[in-house]
Write an enzyme that holds these catalytic residues in place. Structure first.
Site, PDB file in Angstrom:
ATOM      1  N   GLU A 104      -5.055  -4.587  10.693  1.00 24.37           N
ATOM      2  CA  GLU A 104      -4.062  -3.526  10.812  1.00 24.37           C
ATOM      3  C   GLU A 104      -4.295  -2.731  12.092  1.00 24.37           C
ATOM      4  O   GLU A 104      -5.086  -1.780  12.103  1.00 24.37           O
ATOM      5  CB  GLU A 104      -4.155  -2.583   9.611  1.00 24.37           C
ATOM      6  N   SER A 106       3.824  -1.735  10.229  1.00 28.62           N
ATOM      7  CA  SER A 106       5.284  -1.761  10.414  1.00 28.62           C
ATOM      8  C   SER A 106       5.924  -3.105  10.046  1.00 28.62           C
ATOM      9  O   SER A 106       6.851  -3.568  10.718  1.00 28.62           O
ATOM     10  CB  SER A 106       5.666  -1.364  11.833  1.00 28.62           C
ATOM     11  N   LYS A 160       0.007   4.306  -0.292  1.00 27.80           N
ATOM     12  CA  LYS A 160      -0.617   5.515   0.280  1.00 27.80           C
ATOM     13  C   LYS A 160      -0.384   6.705  -0.668  1.00 27.80           C
ATOM     14  O   LYS A 160      -0.372   6.519  -1.867  1.00 27.80           O
ATOM     15  CB  LYS A 160      -0.081   5.758   1.694  1.00 27.80           C
ATOM     16  N   GLU A 202      -6.671   4.818   7.801  1.00 26.64           N
ATOM     17  CA  GLU A 202      -6.470   6.239   7.456  1.00 26.64           C
ATOM     18  C   GLU A 202      -7.724   6.813   6.793  1.00 26.64           C
ATOM     19  O   GLU A 202      -8.041   7.993   6.965  1.00 26.64           O
ATOM     20  CB  GLU A 202      -5.229   6.376   6.558  1.00 26.64           C
ATOM     21  N   GLY A 236       2.942   2.692  10.678  1.00 20.08           N
ATOM     22  CA  GLY A 236       3.884   3.793  10.517  1.00 20.08           C
ATOM     23  C   GLY A 236       4.621   4.170  11.793  1.00 20.08           C
ATOM     24  O   GLY A 236       5.264   5.216  11.854  1.00 20.08           O
ATOM     25  N   HIS A 276      -9.434   1.238   4.994  1.00 19.20           N
ATOM     26  CA  HIS A 276      -8.141   1.425   5.661  1.00 19.20           C
ATOM     27  C   HIS A 276      -8.325   2.394   6.836  1.00 19.20           C
ATOM     28  O   HIS A 276      -9.119   3.332   6.750  1.00 19.20           O
ATOM     29  CB  HIS A 276      -7.114   1.975   4.664  1.00 19.20           C
ATOM     30  N   ASN A 314       0.860  -1.182   0.000  1.00 19.27           N
ATOM     31  CA  ASN A 314       0.000   0.000   0.000  1.00 19.27           C
ATOM     32  C   ASN A 314       0.900   1.238   0.000  1.00 19.27           C
ATOM     33  O   ASN A 314       1.516   1.552   1.015  1.00 19.27           O
ATOM     34  CB  ASN A 314      -0.898  -0.022   1.252  1.00 19.27           C
TER      35      ASN A 314
HETATM   36  P1  13P Z   1       3.340   0.718   7.518  1.00 18.68           P
HETATM   37  O1  13P Z   1       3.868  -0.577   6.969  1.00 18.68           O
HETATM   38  O2  13P Z   1       4.024   1.918   6.973  1.00 18.68           O
HETATM   39  O3  13P Z   1       3.251   0.686   9.007  1.00 18.68           O
HETATM   40  O4  13P Z   1       1.818   0.844   6.982  1.00 18.68           O
HETATM   41  C1  13P Z   1       0.950  -0.208   7.148  1.00 18.68           C
HETATM   42  C2  13P Z   1      -0.287   0.066   6.392  1.00 18.68           C
HETATM   43  O5  13P Z   1      -1.064   0.939   6.747  1.00 18.68           O
HETATM   44  C3  13P Z   1      -0.555  -0.722   5.182  1.00 18.68           C
HETATM   45  O6  13P Z   1      -1.845  -0.523   4.714  1.00 18.68           O
END
Ligand code: 13P
Length: 245
Positions: free
Chosen positions: A162, A208, A6, A92, A168, A90, A4
């Site tokens: 997640e 992560s 983003k 976010e 992150g 997601h 992903n």
């Molecule tokens: P990170 O791997 O940067 O923590 O992000 C995970 C994520 O949100 C994947 O959709």
């Protein structure tokens, strides 16, 4: 193994990634690899991945087929651009765009209708993790969202666990914590859709994921794959994660 991206990488950066990454994908890779670039880069990514086993997906979808929805993209549009997968719900999107469980259900249904495979995301926030309420949150998200699918629709989805506190932050869930959450999701699946569906649904872990923790995570029988953010942006790093599968 899913990447992903983003809101990272413009069209040129997307091409540069594929130039480096595609030759690294050897025939020995047995897992499915899906990359979710920015929607504006989907056609370029589809073209760049054409000769490879890599599949491309959208990071978001709108539930209507078409209409006066400024700024939105339909499943049919994603499909026409060559995408075959899509992320739904997601954290976010839930956090910054106020997506709800019922909206997640509508988007999941729209994805299935457009013949896209949705990866439906769920996971608890830090305070719920700290207060021991992770499973309560997962059960609620499941009940308000994908429990509304038919059995036939459910067979077409994948799920990503997640935990928000791991995204992150560099603070990955331990394999044990992740496996426990996956078991909870599988048990909700069994209650609603039966044992076969629970055994078959693929549950990815995200938060992560890095080359140095992927092996431990994939050792858990409950974990069927990973949804990788930051570590998927670099071809050399992401291929190490793909190879660990
Ligand atoms: P990170 O791997 O940067 O923590 O992000 C995970 C994520 O949100 C994947 O959709």
């Amino acid at each position: 193994m899913a990447a992903n991206w983003k809101m990272y990488k413009n069209a040129q950066e997307t091409s540069a990634f594929f130039e480096q990454f595609t030759p690294l994908m050897s025939d020995g890779i047995h897992c499915e690899v899906v990359i979710f670039p920015a929607s504006i880069s989907i056609p370029g990514a589809v073209q760049a991945a054409e000769e490879s086993a890599i599949r491309i997906g959208g990071q978001n979808i709108f539930w209507a087929r078409e209409g006066a929805y400024t700024g939105e993209i339909s499943g049919e549009m994603l499909r026409a651009a060559g995408a075959t997968w899509v992320l739904v719900g997601h954290s976010e999107r839930r956090e910054y765009f106020h997506e709800t469980d019922s909206g997640v259900l509508k988007k999941t249904q729209a994805a299935i209708e457009a013949h896209l495979t949705p990866i439906v995301c769920m996971g608890e926030r830090l305070e719920d993790h700290k207060n021991g309420r992770a499973e309560e949150v997962l059960i609620r998200q499941f009940a308000g969202g994908i429990a509304g699918l038919t059995e036939e629709q459910f067979a077409d989805i994948a799920i990503a666990y997640e935990p928000v506190w791991a995204i992150g932050t560099g603070q990955t869930a331990t394999p044990e914590i992740a496996a426990k959450a996956h078991r909870c999701i599988r048990s909700e699946t069994e209650k609603r859709f039966g044992r076969e569906a629970a055994e078959q649904v693929r549950i990815l872990y995200g938060g992560s994921v890095k080359p140095d923790n992927i092996v431990g995570l994939m050792h858990e029988q409950e974990i069927d794959g990973a949804l990788v953010g930051g570590a998927s942006l670099d071809p050399q790093t992401f291929i190490k994660i793909v190879n660990a599968a």
